[in-house]
Motif scaffolding. Structure first.
Motif, PDB file in Angstrom:
ATOM      1  N   LEU A 209       0.833  -1.207   0.000  1.00  0.00           N
ATOM      2  CA  LEU A 209       0.000   0.000   0.000  1.00  0.00           C
ATOM      3  C   LEU A 209       0.867   1.257   0.000  1.00  0.00           C
ATOM      4  O   LEU A 209       0.514   2.270  -0.604  1.00  0.00           O
ATOM      5  CB  LEU A 209      -0.934  -0.012   1.211  1.00  0.00           C
ATOM      6  N   HIS A 232      -5.435  -0.659  -6.140  1.00  0.00           N
ATOM      7  CA  HIS A 232      -5.922  -0.393  -4.782  1.00  0.00           C
ATOM      8  C   HIS A 232      -6.958  -1.420  -4.364  1.00  0.00           C
ATOM      9  O   HIS A 232      -6.920  -1.944  -3.237  1.00  0.00           O
ATOM     10  CB  HIS A 232      -6.507   1.016  -4.719  1.00  0.00           C
ATOM     11  N   LEU A 236      -6.446  -4.131  -1.305  1.00  0.00           N
ATOM     12  CA  LEU A 236      -7.380  -4.189  -0.187  1.00  0.00           C
ATOM     13  C   LEU A 236      -7.892  -5.615   0.020  1.00  0.00           C
ATOM     14  O   LEU A 236      -8.020  -6.086   1.150  1.00  0.00           O
ATOM     15  CB  LEU A 236      -8.556  -3.236  -0.418  1.00  0.00           C
ATOM     16  N   CYS A 305      -3.657   2.657   5.457  1.00  0.00           N
ATOM     17  CA  CYS A 305      -4.940   2.732   4.734  1.00  0.00           C
ATOM     18  C   CYS A 305      -5.465   4.164   4.734  1.00  0.00           C
ATOM     19  O   CYS A 305      -5.940   4.676   3.707  1.00  0.00           O
ATOM     20  CB  CYS A 305      -5.959   1.793   5.373  1.00  0.00           C
ATOM     21  N   VAL A 308      -3.529   6.382   2.306  1.00  0.00           N
ATOM     22  CA  VAL A 308      -3.937   6.278   0.899  1.00  0.00           C
ATOM     23  C   VAL A 308      -5.033   7.302   0.602  1.00  0.00           C
ATOM     24  O   VAL A 308      -5.001   7.999  -0.428  1.00  0.00           O
ATOM     25  CB  VAL A 308      -4.430   4.851   0.574  1.00  0.00           C
ATOM     26  N   ALA A 309      -5.998   7.418   1.511  1.00  0.00           N
ATOM     27  CA  ALA A 309      -7.079   8.388   1.322  1.00  0.00           C
ATOM     28  C   ALA A 309      -6.542   9.814   1.306  1.00  0.00           C
ATOM     29  O   ALA A 309      -6.937  10.641   0.467  1.00  0.00           O
ATOM     30  CB  ALA A 309      -8.112   8.226   2.433  1.00  0.00           C
ATOM     31  N   SER A 335     -10.770   3.862   1.815  1.00  0.00           N
ATOM     32  CA  SER A 335      -9.535   3.915   2.593  1.00  0.00           C
ATOM     33  C   SER A 335      -9.769   4.385   4.023  1.00  0.00           C
ATOM     34  O   SER A 335      -8.975   4.103   4.915  1.00  0.00           O
ATOM     35  CB  SER A 335      -8.527   4.842   1.909  1.00  0.00           C
TER      36      SER A 335
END
Length: 380
Positions: A209, A232, A236, A305, A308-309, A335
């Motif tokens: 990630l 992505h 996940l 996580c 990533v957002a 995310s």
């Protein structure tokens, strides 16, 4: 001047494989022969049988010496590590297909990894984590070495306290029993090293990630962004599979460590001998490290996580994407729901916050037990 050899990703995998060699825990490839699969399964059942026999001898000693608290505590020291071995083997049998899939995908990624990706993983993960997990693995096997020399230094008949319904003080039964306990001791050390294997799967899921984040930062066109969206989703799914695979082994570690720490607390409170207290101190530290081996990568997976957002939100050409804006919003929303390593039986998910509450709970148990024993002493 001695130049320290660099720890690389391939060396980490090699060390983990060697630490699990005794128990044949590393999953086999898909194209392996049926004979090898059968041999592996038979070996797992032999490991269970050998561990159960040692466990039975310790339970026999505990029942036989219920009137002596010191002997009860000594005989109970090995109960939970042996139970942990059996639990790990049963979990491996139950979820072997999942474990095999996530491990093979991990190996494929490490085989096809690009130089710049390996450099990022080296800097962000291996250089920061390898020494800690290497220390844990080494300490597990050093404890087994202490079992070897224990009967010589402490003048004990066997490495672990146990009794039998027959006389084992004469040869060759004494030598057979001694070797039997040492073999199970190696099983225990190897199954404690499974924690490092599971943590490695979590760390590598986070690392992939992290590589995606680096790709998001440098993309300059929509086509590359579409590839990142697909990657992505795949990552996940993979991270979710890893978290589900890890949670059963993590639960066994948390349960075994908790009960073991309570026993160690009883040893200190009841006034056991100094050598036994020193031994339990090292075992208690080892038990706390076992839980931390899971909590650290689980916490990092949560943060990566969310990262990533944040990275997706900070893309400079966000307003130029037009029709892809909904996909960007989906990435951000997805995310914000991180991958969690949720323990079974209604326990919370693993994280550093959980580890802090775990330590607080353990110390509260110690305090409660000390107060109870002091109250009984005052009454007597």
């Amino acid at each position: 001047m001695v130049i320290q050899e660099k720890i690389t990703l391939k060396k980490v995998i090699t060390v983990i494989k060697l630490s699990l060699f005794v128990i044949w825990f590393w999953p086999l490839p898909h194209n392996v022969s049926k004979r090898k699969v059968l041999c592996m399964k038979l070996y797992q059942y032999v490991c269970i049988l050998l561990t159960i026999t040692v466990l039975a001898s310790m339970i026999y000693a505990l029942i036989k010496n219920l009137d002596d608290p010191n002997l009860v505590v000594k005989s109970s020291l090995g109960l939970f590590p042996c139970s942990h071995v059996i639990w790990n083997i049963l979990c491996r049998i139950a979820i072997y297909q999942r474990l095999q899939c996530v491990t093979i995908e991990m190996e494929n990624f490490c085989t096809l990894i690009k130089p710049y990706e390996e450099a990022i993983i080296q800097k962000e993960y291996i250089d920061k984590c390898a020494n800690f997990y290497g220390f844990c693995i080494a300490s597990f096997y050093m404890s087994v070495f202490a079992l070897f020399v224990g009967p010589i230094v402490l003048d004990e008949p066997l490495p672990a306290y146990a009794e039998f319904p027959f006389d084992v003080s004469h040869q060759p039964l004494r030598a057979i029993t001694y070797i039997h306990q040492i073999i199970v001791g190696l099983y225990i050390a190897a199954h404690l090293s499974v924690n490092a294997f599971m943590a490695f799967l979590l760390w590598l899921a986070s690392a992939r990630l992290k590589l995606l984040i680096e790709e998001l930062r440098i993309i300059t066109n929509i086509y590359d962004f579409i590839k990142c969206i697909k990657k992505h989703q795949q990552l996940l799914e993979y991270a979710g599979e890893v978290a589900f695979t890890v949670r059963s082994f993590a639960f066994g570690t948390v349960f075994s460590s908790t009960v073991s720490l309570i026993v160690f607390g009883l040893i200190f409170i009841t006034g056991a001998s100094l050598p036994l207290k020193i031994q339990c101190t090292f075992l208690a530290i080892s038990a706390l490290l076992e839980v931390f081996m899971y909590a650290w990568p689980a916490e990092h997976l949560i943060h990566i996580c969310n990262h990533v957002a944040q990275t997706t939100f900070e893309i400079e050409w966000y307003n130029e994407l037009g029709n892809l804006r909904k996909n960007i919003q989906m990435i951000i929303l997805r995310s914000q729901k991180p991958i969690l390593v949720v323990l079974p039986c209604g326990l919370p998910s693993l994280s550093l916050r959980y580890y802090a509450s775990y330590l607080s709970t353990i110390f509260s148990y110690f305090t409660t037990m000390r107060i109870m024993f002091e109250g009984q002493s005052d009454v007597l």
